[in-house]
Write an enzyme that holds these catalytic residues in place. Structure first.
Site, PDB file in Angstrom:
ATOM      1  N   ALA A  19     -34.228 -28.119  -0.718  1.00  0.00           N
ATOM      2  CA  ALA A  19     -33.511 -29.117  -0.538  1.00  0.00           C
ATOM      3  C   ALA A  19     -35.074 -30.319   0.968  1.00  0.00           C
ATOM      4  O   ALA A  19     -35.011 -31.653   0.309  1.00  0.00           O
ATOM      5  CB  ALA A  19     -32.186 -30.251  -0.106  1.00  0.00           C
ATOM      6  N   ARG A  31     -27.525 -29.026   4.286  1.00  0.00           N
ATOM      7  CA  ARG A  31     -27.399 -28.206   5.505  1.00  0.00           C
ATOM      8  C   ARG A  31     -28.127 -27.983   7.157  1.00  0.00           C
ATOM      9  O   ARG A  31     -27.713 -27.863   7.677  1.00  0.00           O
ATOM     10  CB  ARG A  31     -27.474 -27.037   5.047  1.00  0.00           C
ATOM     11  N   ASP A 101     -34.575 -34.067  -8.207  1.00  0.00           N
ATOM     12  CA  ASP A 101     -34.870 -35.437  -8.242  1.00  0.00           C
ATOM     13  C   ASP A 101     -36.504 -35.248  -8.728  1.00  0.00           C
ATOM     14  O   ASP A 101     -36.303 -36.565  -8.586  1.00  0.00           O
ATOM     15  CB  ASP A 101     -34.632 -35.435  -6.622  1.00  0.00           C
ATOM     16  N   HIS A 116     -32.195 -25.717 -10.578  1.00  0.00           N
ATOM     17  CA  HIS A 116     -30.774 -25.927 -10.788  1.00  0.00           C
ATOM     18  C   HIS A 116     -30.731 -27.782 -11.499  1.00  0.00           C
ATOM     19  O   HIS A 116     -29.860 -28.633 -10.878  1.00  0.00           O
ATOM     20  CB  HIS A 116     -30.043 -26.246  -9.228  1.00  0.00           C
ATOM     21  N   SER A 186     -32.449 -23.273   2.666  1.00  0.00           N
ATOM     22  CA  SER A 186     -31.736 -22.493   4.256  1.00  0.00           C
ATOM     23  C   SER A 186     -31.903 -21.298   2.992  1.00  0.00           C
ATOM     24  O   SER A 186     -31.694 -20.039   3.825  1.00  0.00           O
ATOM     25  CB  SER A 186     -30.580 -23.068   4.352  1.00  0.00           C
ATOM     26  N   ASN A 208     -40.554 -23.940   7.150  1.00  0.00           N
ATOM     27  CA  ASN A 208     -39.213 -24.701   7.183  1.00  0.00           C
ATOM     28  C   ASN A 208     -38.859 -25.307   8.712  1.00  0.00           C
ATOM     29  O   ASN A 208     -39.260 -24.395   9.977  1.00  0.00           O
ATOM     30  CB  ASN A 208     -38.049 -23.904   6.669  1.00  0.00           C
TER      31      ASN A 208
HETATM   32  P1  NAD Z   1     -30.352 -26.654   2.289  1.00  0.00           P
HETATM   33  O1  NAD Z   1     -30.118 -28.495   2.452  1.00  0.00           O
HETATM   34  O2  NAD Z   1     -29.624 -25.550   2.258  1.00  0.00           O
HETATM   35  O3  NAD Z   1     -31.208 -26.556   3.450  1.00  0.00           O
HETATM   36  C1  NAD Z   1     -33.022 -27.253   3.518  1.00  0.00           C
HETATM   37  C2  NAD Z   1     -34.422 -26.736   4.912  1.00  0.00           C
HETATM   38  O4  NAD Z   1     -34.569 -27.262   4.072  1.00  0.00           O
HETATM   39  C3  NAD Z   1     -32.697 -26.704   6.363  1.00  0.00           C
HETATM   40  O5  NAD Z   1     -32.965 -25.165   6.068  1.00  0.00           O
HETATM   41  C4  NAD Z   1     -33.646 -27.402   7.029  1.00  0.00           C
HETATM   42  O6  NAD Z   1     -34.353 -27.195   7.915  1.00  0.00           O
HETATM   43  C5  NAD Z   1     -35.748 -27.629   6.250  1.00  0.00           C
HETATM   44  N1  NAD Z   1     -36.059 -29.030   5.868  1.00  0.00           N
HETATM   45  C6  NAD Z   1     -35.106 -29.840   6.023  1.00  0.00           C
HETATM   46  N2  NAD Z   1     -36.120 -31.484   6.657  1.00  0.00           N
HETATM   47  C7  NAD Z   1     -37.265 -30.314   5.816  1.00  0.00           C
HETATM   48  C8  NAD Z   1     -38.452 -31.084   6.214  1.00  0.00           C
HETATM   49  N3  NAD Z   1     -38.941 -31.869   6.182  1.00  0.00           N
HETATM   50  N4  NAD Z   1     -39.716 -30.071   6.361  1.00  0.00           N
HETATM   51  C9  NAD Z   1     -39.495 -28.246   6.390  1.00  0.00           C
HETATM   52  N5  NAD Z   1     -38.037 -27.472   6.330  1.00  0.00           N
HETATM   53  C10 NAD Z   1     -37.346 -29.176   6.013  1.00  0.00           C
HETATM   54  O7  NAD Z   1     -31.071 -26.848   0.846  1.00  0.00           O
HETATM   55  P2  NAD Z   1     -30.886 -25.934   0.152  1.00  0.00           P
HETATM   56  O8  NAD Z   1     -31.308 -24.627   0.495  1.00  0.00           O
HETATM   57  O9  NAD Z   1     -32.304 -26.627  -1.003  1.00  0.00           O
HETATM   58  O10 NAD Z   1     -30.308 -25.750  -1.551  1.00  0.00           O
HETATM   59  C11 NAD Z   1     -29.262 -27.218  -1.064  1.00  0.00           C
HETATM   60  C12 NAD Z   1     -28.507 -27.367  -2.481  1.00  0.00           C
HETATM   61  O11 NAD Z   1     -28.716 -28.216  -2.353  1.00  0.00           O
HETATM   62  C13 NAD Z   1     -30.010 -27.145  -3.760  1.00  0.00           C
HETATM   63  O12 NAD Z   1     -29.304 -26.289  -4.541  1.00  0.00           O
HETATM   64  C14 NAD Z   1     -30.111 -27.979  -3.676  1.00  0.00           C
HETATM   65  O13 NAD Z   1     -30.479 -27.980  -5.451  1.00  0.00           O
HETATM   66  C15 NAD Z   1     -29.820 -28.843  -3.881  1.00  0.00           C
HETATM   67  N6  NAD Z   1     -29.661 -30.546  -3.076  1.00  0.00           N
HETATM   68  C16 NAD Z   1     -30.522 -30.922  -3.622  1.00  0.00           C
HETATM   69  C17 NAD Z   1     -31.551 -31.910  -3.172  1.00  0.00           C
HETATM   70  C18 NAD Z   1     -32.496 -32.656  -4.118  1.00  0.00           C
HETATM   71  O14 NAD Z   1     -32.671 -32.351  -4.873  1.00  0.00           O
HETATM   72  N7  NAD Z   1     -33.563 -33.520  -2.802  1.00  0.00           N
HETATM   73  C19 NAD Z   1     -31.624 -32.992  -2.053  1.00  0.00           C
HETATM   74  C20 NAD Z   1     -29.861 -32.254  -1.837  1.00  0.00           C
HETATM   75  C21 NAD Z   1     -29.231 -30.712  -2.392  1.00  0.00           C
END
Ligand code: NAD
Length: 233
Positions: A19, A31, A101, A116, A186, A208
């Site tokens: 994400a 998160r 997305d 996903h 994360s 990250n």
């Molecule tokens: P997460 O929210 O658990 O973790 C996101 C991580 O990205 C965090 O550790 C944060 O520090 C880091 N981060 C945020 N912005 C950043 C940036 N600009 N540069 C570098 N690091 C950055 O996300 P996850 O691990 O992908 O797990 C969440 C689940 O939610 C996934 O399964 C996903 O499918 C879903 N999700 C998807 C979207 C999307 O499609 N855009 C959005 C939200 C959640």
């Protein structure tokens, strides 16, 4: 060794993202401090995005989903664009993403394993007819097909299994990679997070904002914004 030098040396790069790759496009992650999990809901987002909730509280599911998961105006950022460029240049084997997305494809990436699923594919559970994300966004209440069937996004909800072919493709690419860039995740959502363990190549890089369980095992760790890092290469 710098990221620039590693990238110059490799031509089977695989990018594994989450994400955080789309936060610079204005889509909140789950998160981070400003992520969806820190916002206040009566029911947790994890519950609302579960398969059980989808079938038992379909109307509430769609209210949350339309509000938070369908950012159709979002545009690819520098990270999405750089990865598409590397693929065109023959440096990048594949993007493996946990995101739903569709921004990698919007940037021009072709080989994208969406672990996903995607908000851009939606299927009638009765007759199998396909619908666009725009169709879902435009409607009100529970979206139904002409045949009366319930329409479900092809998104892997909590409690559902990942698609076999997608997993095979993603893991196959990671195994063939000479460099794996893990970014914006994360690494807490399984089984997706475990796929990075299949990497056998030369350079493991993590980009990250926050720390992750993988930090200690990487050849390079950058606690920076992935769009800025890749955009500056
Ligand atoms: P997460 O929210 O658990 O973790 C996101 C991580 O990205 C965090 O550790 C944060 O520090 C880091 N981060 C945020 N912005 C950043 C940036 N600009 N540069 C570098 N690091 C950055 O996300 P996850 O691990 O992908 O797990 C969440 C689940 O939610 C996934 O399964 C996903 O499918 C879903 N999700 C998807 C979207 C999307 O499609 N855009 C959005 C939200 C959640």
């Amino acid at each position: 060794m710098t990221l620039r030098e590693m990238v110059a040396e490799c031509n089977r790069i695989v990018f594994f993202g989450g994400a955080g790759v789309s936060t610079e496009s204005g889509i909140p992650d789950f998160r981070s401090e400003d992520g969806l999990y820190r916002q206040k809901y009566d029911v947790s987002p994890e519950t609302m995005l579960s398969s059980g909730y989808f079938y038992s509280h379909t109307e509430e599911f769609y209210r949350f989903y339309r509000d938070k998961m369908l950012p159709l105006g979002a545009q690819p950022n520098a990270a999405h664009k750089k990865l598409a460029e590397w693929e065109r240049e023959g440096k990048l084997l594949a993007v493996v993403t946990q995101n739903i997305d569709g921004l990698h494809q919007k940037a021009g990436s072709r080989r994208v394993y969406e672990l996903h699923g995607s908000v851009h594919r939606n299927t009638c559970l009765k007759c199998g007819k396909k619908f666009s994300a725009e169709y879902i966004a435009r409607g009100k209440g529970v979206p139904r097909c002409d045949c009366g069937g319930l329409i479900k996004p092809d998104v892997v909800l909590y409690g559902e299994l990942l698609d076999d072919d997608t997993v095979r493709g993603a893991v196959g690419a990671i195994r063939r990679a000479d460099m794996l860039i893990v970014a914006g995740t994360s690494l807490t959502v399984y089984p997706a997070a475990g796929f990075v363990e299949d990497f056998r190549g030369k350079y493991l890089v993590l980009i990250n904002r926050d720390e992750t369980p993988l930090d200690g095992r990487c050849d390079l760790v950058l606690h920076e914004k992935v769009g800025e890092v890749l955009g500056n290469l």
